[in-house]
Structure formats: structure tokens, C-alpha cells
Design a protein around this motif. Structure first.
Motif, mmCIF file in Angstrom:
data_model
loop_
_atom_site.group_PDB
_atom_site.id
_atom_site.type_symbol
_atom_site.label_atom_id
_atom_site.label_comp_id
_atom_site.label_asym_id
_atom_site.label_seq_id
_atom_site.Cartn_x
_atom_site.Cartn_y
_atom_site.Cartn_z
ATOM 1 N N UNK A 176 0.832 -1.205 0.000
ATOM 2 C CA UNK A 176 0.000 0.000 0.000
ATOM 3 C C UNK A 176 0.867 1.257 0.000
ATOM 4 N N UNK A 177 1.876 1.284 0.870
ATOM 5 C CA UNK A 177 2.738 2.474 0.917
ATOM 6 C C UNK A 177 3.478 2.622 -0.410
ATOM 7 N N UNK A 178 3.975 1.504 -0.915
ATOM 8 C CA UNK A 178 4.655 1.534 -2.214
ATOM 9 C C UNK A 178 3.758 2.121 -3.278
ATOM 10 N N UNK A 179 2.476 1.763 -3.234
ATOM 11 C CA UNK A 179 1.547 2.264 -4.244
ATOM 12 C C UNK A 179 1.294 3.764 -4.085
ATOM 13 N N UNK A 180 1.124 4.198 -2.833
ATOM 14 C CA UNK A 180 0.921 5.639 -2.596
ATOM 15 C C UNK A 180 2.132 6.438 -3.099
ATOM 16 N N UNK A 181 3.323 5.902 -2.826
ATOM 17 C CA UNK A 181 4.538 6.608 -3.237
ATOM 18 C C UNK A 181 4.709 6.576 -4.751
ATOM 19 N N UNK A 182 4.452 5.409 -5.332
ATOM 20 C CA UNK A 182 4.590 5.283 -6.792
ATOM 21 C C UNK A 182 3.595 6.184 -7.505
ATOM 22 N N UNK A 183 2.322 6.131 -7.057
ATOM 23 C CA UNK A 183 1.283 6.883 -7.751
ATOM 24 C C UNK A 183 1.445 8.384 -7.567
ATOM 25 N N UNK A 184 2.111 8.794 -6.484
ATOM 26 C CA UNK A 184 2.337 10.238 -6.304
ATOM 27 C C UNK A 184 3.737 10.622 -6.779
ATOM 28 N N UNK A 185 4.393 9.696 -7.463
ATOM 29 C CA UNK A 185 5.710 9.930 -8.060
ATOM 30 C C UNK A 185 6.778 10.291 -7.034
ATOM 31 N N UNK A 186 6.635 9.733 -5.815
ATOM 32 C CA UNK A 186 7.639 10.012 -4.783
ATOM 33 C C UNK A 186 8.767 8.978 -4.804
ATOM 34 N N UNK A 187 8.614 7.960 -5.636
ATOM 35 C CA UNK A 187 9.700 6.988 -5.768
ATOM 36 C C UNK A 187 10.425 7.278 -7.082
ATOM 37 N N UNK A 188 11.719 7.296 -6.990
ATOM 38 C CA UNK A 188 12.516 7.610 -8.165
ATOM 39 C C UNK A 188 12.972 6.343 -8.872
ATOM 40 N N UNK A 189 13.337 6.501 -10.114
ATOM 41 C CA UNK A 189 13.730 5.344 -10.920
ATOM 42 C C UNK A 189 14.880 4.569 -10.312
ATOM 43 N N UNK A 190 15.893 5.303 -9.785
ATOM 44 C CA UNK A 190 17.045 4.575 -9.236
ATOM 45 C C UNK A 190 16.670 3.796 -7.982
ATOM 46 N N UNK A 191 15.705 4.326 -7.189
ATOM 47 C CA UNK A 191 15.257 3.590 -6.014
ATOM 48 C C UNK A 191 14.507 2.326 -6.424
ATOM 49 N N UNK A 192 13.647 2.472 -7.438
ATOM 50 C CA UNK A 192 12.870 1.324 -7.906
ATOM 51 C C UNK A 192 13.786 0.271 -8.527
ATOM 52 N N UNK A 193 14.780 0.742 -9.310
ATOM 53 C CA UNK A 193 15.709 -0.204 -9.935
ATOM 54 C C UNK A 193 16.498 -0.977 -8.890
#
Lengths: 304, 414
Positions: free
Chosen positions: B19-36
Motif C-alpha cells: 500500500x505504501x509503495x503504491x501511494x509513493x509510486x502513484x504520487x511519483x515520490x519513488x525515483x527510478x534509481x530507487x525502484x531499480x
């Protein structure tokens, strides 16, 4: 801040500012010898501004410490001097070069200046007897930082023990220390990169010119654009060329990369940051790229 | 844009990290390098999915053990609001971490698995949020996709929880059926649950009204620091710096300084180089008084006819945070607002079972992660309010004088 609030609500920047000012005053009241670690970068400039506001019209009641890697950007040192002169605070410079000469740290030719800063910093804290050192770390920067307290305890070796941190509740900070220990204080823990830029824009304060778009001779190394300089010459196969760039963070110039950008005003930088898809450290800091726990490991040893 | 602080509790099983991951992803608070980085680690561990928990588990030991141990703070923003999430572990052995995360929260988010309904853990989370007086609670009924989006499942959990909640202090409750994995009712309204007419989780987080949670009536100003520049330009300046803990203060207000009882009038309220017309929580300001009265750190400025009663006998709920138990006759340091003193444990009245709300009066000590009602006697009078009235002037921490470690968190009864 406007004079009246019909609905008694603060904007997020006003609330963050109020929280940070509370932390500065708390430390000034409870610690014998605080110091502010000032790099000249945007986060430490925001700290200086908050400290200025916290004690106005009195002067900031503690000195400022800069760890000079010897490879600092001249534009950053110029901004540092302007801030220090305007506020009339005492500046202490702890040089990595001097620390190498004094045998405090060892330059084996392989260790980065960034890492040599750790020993230099800890020595400066110990020599001056500082009991609290303000740092500009933000929790959104990196995931080890995300779990660090506002008051972050350091043992007599300057080490951080992430598994054994003191609980931190409400806004009641615990500053108890034993002989030889010190506290790192992170007054802008809850600010994000965007908050920092919004605040710099709102306050209209001076930051180093290298944050804005300019032309510079750079070359590519490990996917980063690095400045060509006498400390950082091109290696075989690397070609320097003039490009239009700006920096997202400032540090040791041999390790701090820039990004191609035409953003030359704060609003343009904010637009750029708002759509950035890579963290500022991931994009431009060689020191954080070595492993997933690079920051945690350096922090345990006593890094900023 | 304003700020909302919320606390989440739960384990990986509840889908909290998703859920937190989704909130962060959908609000663009996670960056590509973090996700990678997270994708690479998931792959290296042999998972066939991206384990979003790796985003929040920041410490090496946590990643090694695959559990969240400590409170992690995460940030995201929408055009309307900035959010600070205090993400805390859900297991009973980490109650102290959840108490820590809840202490600053405006809203608490409790997750339940729709297939399992309310568990001991979800009840405990609601109890802790209620004890910490977190004014808004959201019960997210997760994994609705795994129960065919069945309204009957939601209704049963809703009924059970509201019946349980009558025993707690929850001024505002919202029960939202979601699927964190599929995204139903997280940011986008679900097309699978036409029977649900309430808000999506994100809509609720963005619009929940938190400004009125603050006490704007009972003026409380703990003095933090005295500003005396002694410079030529500000020769006679004497300002009392601090953060407004309650009420609204204006120039001209008659005030009393506690514990001395001296009275004066507010001459001006400064924020940096500007005089402001009124100050309210949580502003950091500097007060100047019309008279030359003795004021120092640890004092409290309040209104003449509305001031807390100084007291050395404190009745409080305490969450104990260290291995060595809390026992009668124990002496500790206490920090309350800007005031520090020593406290003697007079009595442990009962230990509260946070799963059942049962009061165990036989137990005369509190172990790690236990919560109970305790009587203290302090060396200095505390200028306090009941925690139910003011979370700032009603809270304190206890510090072990030998180790310097924070060992207890207290909420004053009354």
C-alpha cells in the motif's frame, strides 16, 4: 509568513520552518557547545537561514564548521564566506589536507576525499569539544537516513548505532550525553528536496552559482558528468567538452557530477526537480553508488 | 499546501508495504534509481515480484531479516498536501516503535486483511492510536480482490470494528475497502465495488480536516529560550522564544508566567524581523512582555484566567521502552515541554492489555513494550494539562539517568 491566518492553518513550509526553529532553540538551550556543519550546499544554507531566524535579533549563538576537502568548488567557498560575513558567525575550517599532514587520516591514493572527511570531522569535533553538531541531512535523501532520529547519538568514537537508537516522541528531544560523546542534530529531517527549493525561492537567499545553469568543461565517467580540473584530469578514453549544466548537490568536485540543464532560476529548478525521476544522490554522487548500504556504513563511522 | 502526518502499522502480510509503495509510486515520490535498486535486490533474492517492502526497510539488518524493526519516515506530496508517513512495525514486540510513530500523527492507518477480518494485531493498533489520541483513524480493509469484492465481508468487518471502537476514543473513523495490489480505492475509485460510496484512501488523506484538531482556546506557551542580543541596535530587547502549544495569543493579551504567577501583557509577537498580529499552534515565535518580569526556560506563559495548575503528583499512562522493568520506588529523569526534573515512581496501578483492554491490577511493574497507569512524584512542579486536552502539554518522556536512554513515554490523565 503572513500576519494573520483566518483559518489558523500553516502552509507546509511554515510548519516545517516552525519545527526546525524549535529544534535549533532546543539545542542552543540544552547543549554546552553546539556547532553547525556548513558545507555551502543548499541544505546547509537553509539551516543557516533557519538558525538566523531562530535567534534573531541576536546572533547565532554557535560557530560554523566546514570540512574542506581541498577539492571544493570555488563558487561554494565564496558563498560560504558571504553567509558567514553577513551573519557575523565564527567559521572554523577543518581541512582534509591538514589532517593528512597531521597524520589524523591517511591518504592512500584510493580512499575518496569524501571518506577522508569522516576522520577530519570527528577530529575537529573532539578537538573543539563540541557536544552537538547540526547537520543538513534529510530523511527523503536515502533510506538509512529515513530511520535516523532528529537527535542522533554518537558514542565516544563518533559512531552511530542504527539498531540501538533512542525512541523519539512528540517534540521531546533527549540530549543526554556521557563524557566524550556527542549528538548529531538534524533540524531539517522532515524537509524534502522540493521543500528546500521552495524555501530558497521564498526566502530569496543566496546559494552557490553552480546550482544554476552554466557552461563548464565536463567529461563522462561511470555515467556521471564530472568537472575537468587539475585534481580530476581525464583518464584514457575520456574526452572533456563544454556543456550547459548545473549541479543538484555540491561536494568534493572529483566525485560530484552535474546534469545537463538550462534551469537558470529557482522556479525553473523547481520545475526540473518536480519532474526528476532519479534521486539527487543517485544521479550525481559517486560516493553513494558503491553499495546499497553505502550511506549506512559511512554514517556508522561518523559521516555527516 | 498544508501538511498531514500519518502513522501506519502492520506487517508485510497485511499488504502495508504494498500500500505504501503504491501511494509513493502513484504520487511519483519513488525515483527510478530507487525502484531499480529494489527490483535488482528482489531478483537477487529469487522473488518473482518486486518487493516494495525493500523501499522502506532502510537498515542492513532489516533487509537481512526481511522485517521492519524501526520507524521509517517517508514523504510524498499531491498538489493539495504534503504527507509524512511514520511507517511502523506491527508486531507486539515493537509496540514502542508504534507509540513513537503515533505520537506525532494526525491520522492513523490500520490495515486488515479482508480474508481474516479483525485480528488481535489490528485491535492492538487501534488501541494504541486511541491511547496516543491520534484524532483520525482509517481502517483499510485490504485484499478485497481476494474476497470477490464482497460487500458482506466489508459490512461484517465494519460492524465488528465499530462495536469495538465504542470502547476507545476515536473522534473520526473511516472504513475503506481497498486492494493495494490491484489499486482499488487507493488513488482511483474502484469499478469493482459499486456498493461503496465513500472516499478513496487518497481522497480521504487529501481532504481530512486536521486544523480543527488543535486546541485554539487554551493558550499555552512553554518558554524555550531567552533572546537577549545586547547589541547596540537591540540594547533592551528581551524576547521569550518558544513554540505555541495551544490557543491563540495576540499583542495586548494579559498573561501569567508560571510557576511564579507574575502577570504582564504581551507587547509584541515576533517571527524573525516581523511583528505578527496573532500566534497559534504550532508556530515558533518570540514574545515580548510589557513588564520586566523574571522569565526563564521551563516557565510557561498562559492566560490569567486559563492556566494549567502546577502539580508534582502526576497520574499518567506510560509506555515502557526498555528491557529493565519499571518498578515502584524507581527514580528517573523527566522531560515535560521545556522543563526537566526528576521523578519517583510511586505506584503502578495497573497494566493494560493492549489486545483486550483488560486492566491487570496484580502486576506492579511494566516490562518492555507494556503500557500501564502509573503515579509519579516529581521534584519540580509540571505545568501540565490532561493529554486528552493537549498532546504537547500532556506528554512527557522518562530518561534513565545512568544510561541517558529514553525509557518511557507518558500521557497525563485527568
Amino acid at each position: 509568513m503572513t500576519a494573520t491566518h483566518a483559518d489558523y492553518r500553516l502552509s507546509q513550509l511554515d510548519e516545517l520552518e516552525a519545527e526546525s526553529i524549535h529544534i535549533f532553540r532546543e539545542v542552543a538551550a540544552e547543549f554546552e557547545k553546539p556547532v553547525l556543519m556548513f558545507s555551502g550546499g543548499k541544505d546547509s544554507i537553509v539551516m543557516m537561514r533557519l538558525a538566523e531566524k531562530a535567534f534573531y535579533p541576536a546572533k547565532i549563538p554557535f560557530p560554523v564548521l566546514q570540512v574542506d576537502t581541498g577539492y571544493d568548488f570555488p563558487e561554494v567557498l565564496a558563498t560560504r564566506d558571504n553567509w558567514v560575513n553577513r551573519l557575523g558567525v565564527r567559521l572554523i575550517v577543518a581541512g582534509v589536507e591538514q589532517a593528512i599532514k597531521d597524520g589524523i587520516v591517511v591518504d592512500d591514493g584510493k580512499t575518496s576525499r569524501n571518506r577522508l572527511q569522516i576522520g577530519t570531522l570527528l577530529n575537529a569535533i573532539e578537538d573543539n569539544g563540541f557536544t552537538a553538531a547540526f547537520g543538513g541531512g534529510r530523511r527523503d535523501e536515502e533510506k538509512a537516513r529515513a530511520k535516523e532520529r532528529v537527535y542522533s547519538h554518537r558514542d565516544e568514537f563518533g559512531q552511530w548505532d542504527p539498531k540501538n537508537q533512542r525512541p523519539e516522541l512528540w517534540s521531546l528531544y533527549n540530549g543526554r550525553l556521557h563524557e566524550g560523546e556527542h549528538m548529531r542534530i538534524f533540524p531539517i529531517s522532515n524537509w524534502t528536496e522540493l521543500d528546500i527549493w521552495d524555501y530558497i525561492g521564498r526566502e530569496g537567499i543566496e546559494i552557490p552559482s553552480i546550482y544554476f545553469s552554466h557552461t563548464r568543461r565536463v567529461f563522462e565517467r561511470d555515467g556521471m558528468l564530472l568537472t575537468e580540473s587539475e585534481h580530476n584530469p581525464c583518464r584514457d578514453g575520456e574526452v572533456a567538452a563544454e556543456r550547459t549544466v548545473r549541479f543538484r548537490t555540491v561536494g568534493d568536485l572529483t566525485l560530484t557530477g552535474c546534469v545537463e540543464s538550462t534551469a537558470s532560476t529557482i522556479p525553473e529548478i523547481i520545475d526540473e526537480v518536480a519532474v526528476a525521476r532519479v534521486t539527487e544522490r543517485g544521479a550525481t554522487r559517486g560516493d553513494d553508488r558503491f553499495s546499497e548500504a553505502a550511506m549506512e556504513d559511512r554514517k556508522k563511522e561518523g559521516y555527516f | 499546501m498544508d501538511l498531514l502526518r500519518f502513522a501506519t502499522a502492520g506487517s508485510v502480510d497485511d499488504g502495508k508495504s504494498t500500500l505504501i509503495g503504491r501511494l509513493l509510486l502513484d504520487s511519483k515520490a519513488i525515483f527510478e534509481d530507487q525502484l531499480e535498486a529494489v527490483e535488482a535486490t528482489s531478483e537477487a533474492k529469487g522473488y518473482d515480484y518486486t518487493d516494495l517492502a525493500l523501499l522502506t526497510d532502510g537498515l542492513r539488518s532489516e533487509r537481512e531479516q526481511g522485517i521492519t524493526i524501526d520507524v521509517a519516515y517517508r514523504y510524498f506530496a499531491t498538489p493539495n498536501r504534503k504527507f509524512i508517513i511514520a511507517d511502523t512495525p506491527g508486531h507486539v514486540q515493537y509496540t514502542r516503535n508504534m507509540v513513537t510513530g503515533a505520537s506525532t500523527a494526525d491520522l492513523g492507518l490500520v490495515l486488515v486483511d479482508a480474508r481474516q477480518g479483525l485480528t488481535e494485531q489490528s485491535r492492538r493498533h487501534a488501541v494504541i492510536l486511541s491511547l496516543l489520541r491520534v484524532p483520525h483513524l482509517v481502517l483499510a480493509v485490504n485484499k478485497m480482490d481476494l474476497v470477490d469484492y464482497d460487500q458482506a465481508v466489508y459490512d461484517a468487518i465494519y460492524a465488528e470494528f465499530t462495536s469495538f471502537a465504542t470502547k476507545l476514543n476515536i473522534p473520526d473513523l473511516e472504513v475503506i475497502p481497498i486492494s493495494a495490489l490491484q489499486g482499488d480505492n487507493v488513488v482511483e475509485r474502484s469499478t469493482n465495488m459499486g456498493w461503496y460510496s465513500g472516499p478513496t484512501l487518497m481522497h480521504h488523506l487529501e481532504h481530512v480536516h486536521v486544523a480543527s484538531d488543535r486546541d485554539l482556546v487554551d493558550a499555552r506557551f512553554p518558554v524555550q529560550y531567552v533572546i537577549r542580543p545586547k547589541s547596540d541596535d537591540f540594547h533592551d530587547y528581551r524576547g521569550y522564544a518558544g513554540r505555541i502549544a495551544g490557543g491563540v495569543l495576540k499583542p495586548g493579551d494579559e498573561v501569567v508566567v508560571l510557576p511564579s504567577g507574575m502577570t504582564s501583557t504581551i507587547e509584541a509577537i515576533d517571527v524573525f524581523n516581523t511583528e505578527i498580529a496573532e500566534a497559534f499552534p504550532p508556530m515558533s515565535v518570540t514574545l515580548r512582555l510589557a513588564d520586566d518580569v523574571d522569565v526563564s526556560r521551563g516557565d510557561m506563559i498562559a492566560r490569567v484566567n486559563n492556566a494549567p495548575t502546577p502539580s508534582q503528583d502526576i497520574d499518567a499512562m506510560i509506555c515502557w521502552m526498555t528491557n529493565e522493568p519499571l518498578r515502584p520506588r524507581q527514580k528517573l529523569a523527566i522531560k515535560h515541554t521545556t522543563r526537566t526534573g526528576r521523578a519517583l515512581v510511586k505506584d503502578v496501578q495497573y497494566r493494560l492489555d493492549v489486545n483486550t483492554l483488560h486492566r491487570d491490577q496484580e502486576s506492579k511493574e511494566l516490562g518492555l513494550n507494556e503500557i500501564g497507569r502509573v503515579q509519579l512524584r516529581t521534584t519540580v512542579p509540571l505545568l501540565c494539562d490532561p493529554y486528552s486536552k493537549n498532546r504537547t502539554t500532556g506528554s512527557f518522556i522518562l530518561i534513565d539517568e545512568a544510561t541517558g536512554v529514553t525509557v518511557g513515554a507518558g500521557m497525563i490523565n485527568g
